[in-house]
Design a protein around this motif. Structure first.
Motif, PDB file in Angstrom:
ATOM      1  N   LEU A   1       0.829  -1.207   0.000  1.00  0.00           N
ATOM      2  CA  LEU A   1       0.000   0.000   0.000  1.00  0.00           C
ATOM      3  C   LEU A   1       0.863   1.256   0.000  1.00  0.00           C
ATOM      4  O   LEU A   1       0.523   2.253  -0.658  1.00  0.00           O
ATOM      5  CB  LEU A   1      -0.938  -0.004   1.211  1.00  0.00           C
TER       6      LEU A   1
ATOM      7  N   LEU B   1       1.969   1.715  -3.477  1.00  0.00           N
ATOM      8  CA  LEU B   1       0.823   2.137  -4.296  1.00  0.00           C
ATOM      9  C   LEU B   1       0.513   3.621  -4.084  1.00  0.00           C
ATOM     10  O   LEU B   1       0.360   4.375  -5.042  1.00  0.00           O
ATOM     11  CB  LEU B   1      -0.403   1.287  -3.933  1.00  0.00           C
ATOM     12  N   TYR B   2       0.462   4.028  -2.815  1.00  0.00           N
ATOM     13  CA  TYR B   2       0.026   5.398  -2.532  1.00  0.00           C
ATOM     14  C   TYR B   2       1.134   6.430  -2.609  1.00  0.00           C
ATOM     15  O   TYR B   2       0.910   7.598  -2.315  1.00  0.00           O
ATOM     16  CB  TYR B   2      -0.667   5.456  -1.166  1.00  0.00           C
TER      17      TYR B   2
ATOM     18  N   ARG C   1       2.793   6.491  -5.553  1.00  0.00           N
ATOM     19  CA  ARG C   1       2.885   6.718  -6.996  1.00  0.00           C
ATOM     20  C   ARG C   1       2.377   8.123  -7.265  1.00  0.00           C
ATOM     21  O   ARG C   1       1.311   8.513  -6.808  1.00  0.00           O
ATOM     22  CB  ARG C   1       2.009   5.712  -7.770  1.00  0.00           C
TER      23      ARG C   1
ATOM     24  N   ARG D   1       1.415   9.557 -10.014  1.00  0.00           N
ATOM     25  CA  ARG D   1       0.383   9.847 -11.013  1.00  0.00           C
ATOM     26  C   ARG D   1      -0.916   9.114 -10.745  1.00  0.00           C
ATOM     27  O   ARG D   1      -1.571   8.645 -11.650  1.00  0.00           O
ATOM     28  CB  ARG D   1       0.907   9.509 -12.405  1.00  0.00           C
ATOM     29  N   MET D   2      -1.303   9.013  -9.490  1.00  0.00           N
ATOM     30  CA  MET D   2      -2.572   8.373  -9.195  1.00  0.00           C
ATOM     31  C   MET D   2      -3.659   9.439  -9.052  1.00  0.00           C
ATOM     32  O   MET D   2      -3.492  10.408  -8.329  1.00  0.00           O
ATOM     33  CB  MET D   2      -2.475   7.573  -7.901  1.00  0.00           C
ATOM     34  N   ALA D   3      -4.750   9.225  -9.766  1.00  0.00           N
ATOM     35  CA  ALA D   3      -5.866  10.163  -9.637  1.00  0.00           C
ATOM     36  C   ALA D   3      -6.448  10.058  -8.239  1.00  0.00           C
ATOM     37  O   ALA D   3      -6.814   8.976  -7.798  1.00  0.00           O
ATOM     38  CB  ALA D   3      -6.924   9.837 -10.695  1.00  0.00           C
TER      39      ALA D   3
ATOM     40  N   LEU E   1       1.993   4.319   7.325  1.00  0.00           N
ATOM     41  CA  LEU E   1       2.437   5.704   7.553  1.00  0.00           C
ATOM     42  C   LEU E   1       3.962   5.793   7.633  1.00  0.00           C
ATOM     43  O   LEU E   1       4.580   6.678   7.035  1.00  0.00           O
ATOM     44  CB  LEU E   1       1.849   6.232   8.861  1.00  0.00           C
ATOM     45  N   PHE E   2       4.572   4.860   8.370  1.00  0.00           N
ATOM     46  CA  PHE E   2       6.031   4.902   8.527  1.00  0.00           C
ATOM     47  C   PHE E   2       6.726   4.580   7.209  1.00  0.00           C
ATOM     48  O   PHE E   2       7.753   5.157   6.879  1.00  0.00           O
ATOM     49  CB  PHE E   2       6.478   3.905   9.596  1.00  0.00           C
TER      50      PHE E   2
ATOM     51  N   GLU F   1      15.501   7.903 -10.969  1.00  0.00           N
ATOM     52  CA  GLU F   1      15.821   8.396 -12.310  1.00  0.00           C
ATOM     53  C   GLU F   1      16.967   7.589 -12.915  1.00  0.00           C
ATOM     54  O   GLU F   1      16.938   7.226 -14.088  1.00  0.00           O
ATOM     55  CB  GLU F   1      16.175   9.886 -12.248  1.00  0.00           C
TER      56      GLU F   1
ATOM     57  N   GLU G   1      15.699   4.319 -13.981  1.00  0.00           N
ATOM     58  CA  GLU G   1      14.903   4.432 -15.209  1.00  0.00           C
ATOM     59  C   GLU G   1      15.817   4.570 -16.428  1.00  0.00           C
ATOM     60  O   GLU G   1      15.572   3.970 -17.480  1.00  0.00           O
ATOM     61  CB  GLU G   1      13.977   5.648 -15.093  1.00  0.00           C
TER      62      GLU G   1
ATOM     63  N   PRO H   1       9.695  -1.254 -13.317  1.00  0.00           N
ATOM     64  CA  PRO H   1       9.231  -0.828 -11.984  1.00  0.00           C
ATOM     65  C   PRO H   1       9.486  -1.887 -10.919  1.00  0.00           C
ATOM     66  O   PRO H   1       9.845  -1.570  -9.791  1.00  0.00           O
ATOM     67  CB  PRO H   1       7.729  -0.611 -12.191  1.00  0.00           C
TER      68      PRO H   1
ATOM     69  N   ARG I   1      15.601   0.416   7.135  1.00  0.00           N
ATOM     70  CA  ARG I   1      15.420   0.870   8.512  1.00  0.00           C
ATOM     71  C   ARG I   1      13.952   1.002   8.910  1.00  0.00           C
ATOM     72  O   ARG I   1      13.541   0.399   9.902  1.00  0.00           O
ATOM     73  CB  ARG I   1      16.156   2.198   8.736  1.00  0.00           C
ATOM     74  N   PRO I   2      13.157   1.758   8.162  1.00  0.00           N
ATOM     75  CA  PRO I   2      11.733   1.801   8.546  1.00  0.00           C
ATOM     76  C   PRO I   2      11.087   0.422   8.533  1.00  0.00           C
ATOM     77  O   PRO I   2      10.247   0.137   9.379  1.00  0.00           O
ATOM     78  CB  PRO I   2      11.090   2.729   7.507  1.00  0.00           C
TER      79      PRO I   2
END
Lengths: 297, 314
Positions: free
Chosen positions: B114, B117-118, B120, B122-124, B198-199, B213, B216, B222, B236-237
């Motif tokens: 998640l 995913l969140y 990214r 370019r997510m609408a 969150l972390f 970059e 890429e 990806p 670490r997180p």
């Protein structure tokens, strides 16, 4: 200082950083759909609870077969369940939780911040030993020692008292640890300057350290608050009489009853979620920073 | 003796430079330890009474047997031996181990997914959807248990209504020995996953964009960028989240006590509930204290190992 004038226009006029190349909009939409599906799945139970808290109890299970939009939404919300909270054990519990959490935040911050100051601003012989005590104390998970502590509190006649409910929230080694890490970053020259200007150590703490540490204080305060607001084991052992019951314990007791008033139960659940939610959203930034750095440094 | 002239010397220089530095002449550092201890005293008393003393009392109680007839008697490790010979405790240990091995990898994997995913760009509507995942974090565990008890009702619950809508047969959830533990994992992960995310989001946002970059430019897919840039940079997180999740999931109590009472057929009898049950329902304090010591020891070992690993990575 002289640089700012030339810097500012350069920053706005300069080319934007890379990464703005066009991508097919389809991908943006697909990503958005995935994100939306997951987000909605997570929030669905909350929506269901909120909607049913705004509906008469008799209607809680009316719109479930078949599932339709009315399962999750109501066009005729009523606040009766919230009004009915007043005077119930659950309503009393929510107020008790508020009181206990508020006192814990104020008293706990006072305790933790002074201790952190003693550990960071004042280098003294033996500070390592004291620090070790604090680390050990937060390695011991509180819930696990709740039962032996409850035995001690019974001997001290603290059962069913606010003191008994509040005290365990005050000794928070994690909050001390977090504040100490923040305090260590405050330059020593500031302390020396303050001392030269005639500040007492209390003055250094109160006028230099505390005003500079507002983000860390908010993070530690949130930690102290959530400890009490979410507590279940301890209040179950320590305060279950009608006057001292806390929100989660009162709510759980309702769940076990033969005739459950679901509207009331959901209204109480919404209140118990809403209070920390508002605080977490307001302090989100500080919380993530504080907890993650405290765990890593 | 040897420090005195030096102190006077520096004091004298300071006086020459700044008039108010005369204070330096006074040995204010002599009182430092006293001042520091005064600042530390309230917390040290609180931590000693509220954390160390009950810990010590659990160790003490675990080594003694109290009976009405003979009072308190030292029994050595007999309580521990009894505990490990006890079928309920061994079952609780097994259930806790199974629970730990499922819930932690599951929560960490889902929260990594998640978080990726969140973050990214370019997510609408990305920020909005992310906030929806975070909302349940505010729910106290006991409240989550109560809410999900209504959702999981075998008859007339939301979960079975949703299954019926897609043509699936109703399930027993908390009343089924096969599904109860999984149902508890669901209601805990509903709160936990957003929290750990969150972390990880904070960690991903700290990764320099140049790394992506460069990946890429090298033509990395990806997936390869995730495996070779995101994961190593998140170490670490990730370790923090794994340890924090493990510890908090070892202490799960409210859902078991509120919803299943350890059942059906002992399938949800996690250690924390077994301790509570042993101490109060069975009134067997000595062995309950031994069980507390076992739980605390396991927790401390997990955290200590992790601290070591984080230290050595620096």
């Amino acid at each position: 200082m002289p640089n700012t004038a030339s810097d500012a226009p350069a920053r706005t006029a300069g080319p934007r950083p890379a990464g703005r190349r066009g991508r097919p909009p389809l991908r943006r939409v697909l990503l958005g759909a995935a994100g939306a599906a997951v987000g909605l799945a997570f929030v669905l139970p909350l929506v269901w609870v909120l909607t049913n808290s705004l509906r008469p109890s008799a209607d809680t299970f009316r719109f479930l077969s078949p599932v339709g939009w009315e399962t999750f939404l109501t066009l005729t919300p009523v606040l009766d369940n919230y009004a009915a909270l007043a005077g119930t054990s659950l309503g009393r519990g929510i107020l008790n939780s508020l009181l206990i959490s508020a006192v814990t935040v104020v008293a706990g911050l006072a305790l933790c911040a002074t201790a952190a100051f003693g550990l960071s601003a004042l280098r003294f012989r033996g500070h390592r030993a004291v620090f070790a005590v604090i680390v050990v104390s937060f390695l011991i998970p509180f819930d696990a020692i709740a039962i032996p502590l409850a035995d001690l509190f019974r001997d001290w006649n603290l059962q069913n008292t606010y003191t008994g409910l509040i005290l365990p929230g005050l000794g928070n080694g994690m909050a001390i640890f977090l504040l100490r890490n923040f305090f260590l970053a405050i330059p020593e020259e500031l302390v020396e300057a303050g001392r030269l200007d005639g500040l007492t150590w209390w003055g250094v703490f109160w006028r230099i350290y505390l005003p500079l540490s507002r983000p860390a204080l908010m993070g530690a305060g949130l930690m102290l608050f959530l400890f009490q607001w979410q507590a279940y084991v301890w209040p179950l052992l320590m305060g279950t009489d009608a006057d001292h019951v806390v929100g989660p314990v009162a709510l759980a007791a309702m769940q076990g009853q033969f005739n459950v008033d679901y509207g009331l139960m959901f209204a109480g659940s919404v209140m118990l979620i809403l209070v920390p939610l508002v605080i977490i959203l307001a302090l989100q930034k500080y919380f993530v920073q504080s907890v993650s750095t405290a765990g890593l440094k | 003796m040897s420090t005195a002239p030096a102190a006077t010397g520096s004091g004298g220089r300071a006086t020459a430079a700044r008039p108010r530095a005369a204070r330096y002449l006074r040995p204010w550092w002599r009182g430092r330890t006293a001042v520091a201890l005064a600042f530390l005293l309230p917390s040290l008393v609180a931590l000693t009474l509220l954390r160390l003393l009950p810990g010590a009392s659990a160790v003490w109680g675990s080594l003694h047997h109290t009976s009405l007839l003979s009072g308190e008697a030292f029994v050595g490790l007999a309580n521990y031996a009894d505990l490990f010979a006890n079928a309920d405790f061994r079952n609780a240990l097994g259930v806790t181990l199974l629970f730990t091995l499922v819930v932690n990898p599951l929560q960490v994997a889902v929260s990594v997914g998640l978080a990726v995913l969140y973050t990214r760009r370019r997510m609408a509507g990305g920020k909005v959807w992310r906030a929806l995942v975070i909302l349940p974090v505010a729910t106290p565990p006991a409240v989550s248990a109560v809410i999900w008890s209504v959702i999981f009702r075998p008859e007339g619950g939301l979960a079975n209504a949703l299954l019926a809508a897609v043509g699936l047969p109703p399930q027993g959830y908390l009343t089924s020995p096969d599904q109860a533990l999984a149902s508890i994992i669901v209601l805990l992960s509903w709160i936990g996953v957003g929290y750990w995310m969150l972390f990880l989001i904070a960690g991903i946002n700290d990764i320099p964009a140049e790394l992506y970059e460069a990946a890429e430019l090298d033509g990395a897919s990806p997936l390869r960028a995730f495996l070779h840039v995101t994961l190593p940079m998140l170490r670490r997180p990730l370790s923090f989240v794994l340890v924090a999740a493990t510890v908090s999931n070892l202490l799960v109590f409210a859902p078991v006590q509120i919803l299943t009472g350890g059942g059906p057929e002992g399938s949800t009898n996690l250690l924390m509930f077994d301790i509570y049950n042993r101490a109060y329902a069975l009134g067997d304090m000595g062995r309950a204290q031994a069980e507390v010591v076992v739980l605390v020891a396991v927790t401390i070992v997990i955290v200590a190992v992790q601290f070591r690993m984080l230290r050595s990575e620096d």
